[in-house]
Enzyme design. Structure first.
Site, PDB file in Angstrom:
ATOM      1  NE  ARG A 134       5.568  12.033   7.226  1.00 11.11           N
ATOM      2  CZ  ARG A 134       5.990  11.937   8.495  1.00 11.11           C
ATOM      3  NH1 ARG A 134       5.733  12.885   9.333  1.00 11.11           N
ATOM      4  NH2 ARG A 134       6.671  10.884   8.909  1.00 11.11           N
ATOM      5  CB  THR A 135       1.737   7.479   3.281  1.00 10.36           C
ATOM      6  OG1 THR A 135       2.984   8.097   2.971  1.00 10.36           O
ATOM      7  CG2 THR A 135       1.074   7.007   2.011  1.00 10.36           C
ATOM      8  CE  LYS A 171      -6.446 -17.241  12.969  1.00  8.34           C
ATOM      9  NZ  LYS A 171      -7.907 -17.069  12.862  1.00  8.34           N
ATOM     10  NE  ARG A 230       4.170   3.412   3.052  1.00 10.98           N
ATOM     11  CZ  ARG A 230       4.781   4.534   3.453  1.00 10.98           C
ATOM     12  NH1 ARG A 230       5.399   4.566   4.599  1.00 10.98           N
ATOM     13  NH2 ARG A 230       4.764   5.606   2.709  1.00 10.98           N
ATOM     14  CG  HIS A 245       5.737   6.704  -1.801  1.00 12.25           C
ATOM     15  ND1 HIS A 245       4.363   6.810  -1.781  1.00 12.25           N
ATOM     16  CD2 HIS A 245       6.151   6.995  -0.545  1.00 12.25           C
ATOM     17  CE1 HIS A 245       3.973   7.148  -0.563  1.00 12.25           C
ATOM     18  NE2 HIS A 245       5.036   7.267   0.204  1.00 12.25           N
TER      19      HIS A 245
END
Ligand code: NCD
Length: 417
Positions: free
Chosen positions: A103-104, A132, A153, A190
């Site tokens: 959703r986010t 790397k 996120r 959040h």
């Protein structure tokens, strides 16, 4: 690799990698109270970086809700869609999501598309140069070279906040710097989920509906019902309950701190009696410092004002138990807990107040069953609308960050006002 998953990097073990050292570099700034951090996350009268829910004042929440409503209305018509899509078509956004998200991620992408912002994504660090040996800060700085906004996120608490300070340092030294939006950071915060939760509550508690007429409104009808005489519009004067994994729910933390801004609210936290799942001290202390009336219960049936709390709440925020973060000790101790106490049934919902929305940040857990599908058609089931609200209010937030919100409101009033 994730040696700094603790909320406070100062608790971390000896730094091993440059990634660890990068975070420790910001330790002093990270350790300050949120209030002291706010000015450097703003530019003029608007947010530059969005890191904490505490950045949203009640006034700003009202403003963003108004812009989200305008975007929603304008999007119903081709001319409105064309207006919106031309607003920010010169901007590019990087969606850097190294933790699972549906959703986010998608609602940020849809929000960008509504405003014409081009998006690109990195979801798996295995596909980036981090494999790397590139540090996360180098990756972020590279993103800022090509994009005008980074939405991120991460499983690492406070990484987004550290990236905001990195951007500020770059700006101070005359380098390119872009806004950072926290789309979920560890168990920490959040903020944009809290924003869409508040927007959903704003809409619910405006009590306006399609059946309202000039002589009778849903609100007036509700107030005639027994026990609803003192009902008021808006988010103040309400009892909000959170049920489930309170300890690890970053959405709960962010929303509870925002609800604390409203007058005369009571917050009830209903969690299984287990140290991992009950409210953590830092949230408890922060709510106590704000003088909020807080209750910690272990069942939806525990009594508040002489009645089961589930019958008393004005809104119920369900959450899943985040088993993916369990330690082996947690799992052993769960054996003694009756988790069905933290799941709704159609019978329980029938006993709730007729207007009380059931919210959930989603995903819901089909195995745990905190909200069974039978409830989805109940008018109180608000979670799918809540998820869609995320798209509108995230578009409003992007419009705020890029300073086109005033333009949207003027056009809206001119065309549809
Ligand atoms: C939540 C999250 O990721 O914190 N989901 C979301 O963003 N809507 C809650 C969860 O994962 O349970």
């Amino acid at each position: 690799m994730l040696t700094l998953m603790q909320p406070n990097p100062s608790d971390a073990s000896t730094p091993q990698t440059q990634d660890d050292r990068d975070l420790l570099h910001y330790e002093g700034r990270l350790a300050r109270p949120v209030k002291a951090k706010l000015p450097e996350l703003e530019r003029g009268d608007r947010l530059r970086h969005v890191i904490f829910s505490g950045q949203f004042t009640v006034e700003l929440l009202e403003e963003l809700g108004g812009v989200a409503d305008a975007i929603r209305q304008l999007s119903k018509h081709r001319s409105g869609q064309d207006f919106l899509i031309n607003l920010l078509h010169h901007k590019r956004a990087m969606l850097y999501f190294t933790q699972p998200s549906t959703r986010t991620f998608l609602s940020f992408m849809a929000a960008c598309q509504i405003l014409g912002i081009t998006c690109n994504e990195v979801r798996d660090p295995q596909t980036s140069s981090e494999t790397k040996g590139e540090t996360r800060f180098d990756s972020i700085r590279m993103f800022s070279s090509y994009f005008d906004l980074i939405v991120m996120r991460s499983p690492i608490a406070r990484l987004a906040e550290s990236c905001a300070y990195l951007m500020n340092d770059l700006e101070r030294s005359g380098n390119r710097s872009v806004p950072i939006v926290n789309a979920g950071s560890g168990a920490d915060q959040h903020p944009t989920q809290a924003l869409l939760d508040i927007y959903t509550l704003q809409r619910t508690f405006s009590f306006s509906g399609p059946n309202d007429s000039s002589i009778s409104s849903r609100f007036d009808d509700l107030r005639k019902q027994p026990g609803c005489e003192h009902l008021t519009k808006g988010l103040a004067n309400k009892t909000y309950a959170f049920c489930g994994d309170i300890g690890r729910g970053r959405t709960v933390r962010s929303l509870a701190l925002l609800l604390a801004n409203y007058a005369n609210v009571r917050l009830v936290f209903i969690a299984p009696p287990h140290p991992t799942l009950v409210m953590r001290d830092d949230l408890r202390d922060r709510l106590a410092a704000r003088d909020v009336e807080v209750y910690e219960f272990d069942s939806l049936e525990q009594e508040l004002d002489g009645k089961p709390v589930v019958e008393q709440v004005d809104a119920l925020y369900m959450t899943r138990v985040q088993r993916e973060h369990d330690t082996s000790d947690d799992a052993d101790q769960y054996a003694t807990i009756d988790f069905s106490q933290y799941c709704l049934t159609p019978e329980i919902v029938t006993r709730m107040k007729s207007y009380a929305p059931i919210l959930h940040p989603f995903p819901r857990d089909q195995h745990f069953g905190e909200i069974p599908q039978e409830i989805d058609n109940d008018p109180r089931a608000m979670y799918f609308r809540q998820a869609r609200n995320g798209m509108w209010v995230r578009a409003a937030l992007l419009a705020h960050i890029f300073d086109v919100d005033g333009h949207i409101m003027r056009y809206f009033h001119q065309e549809l006002g």
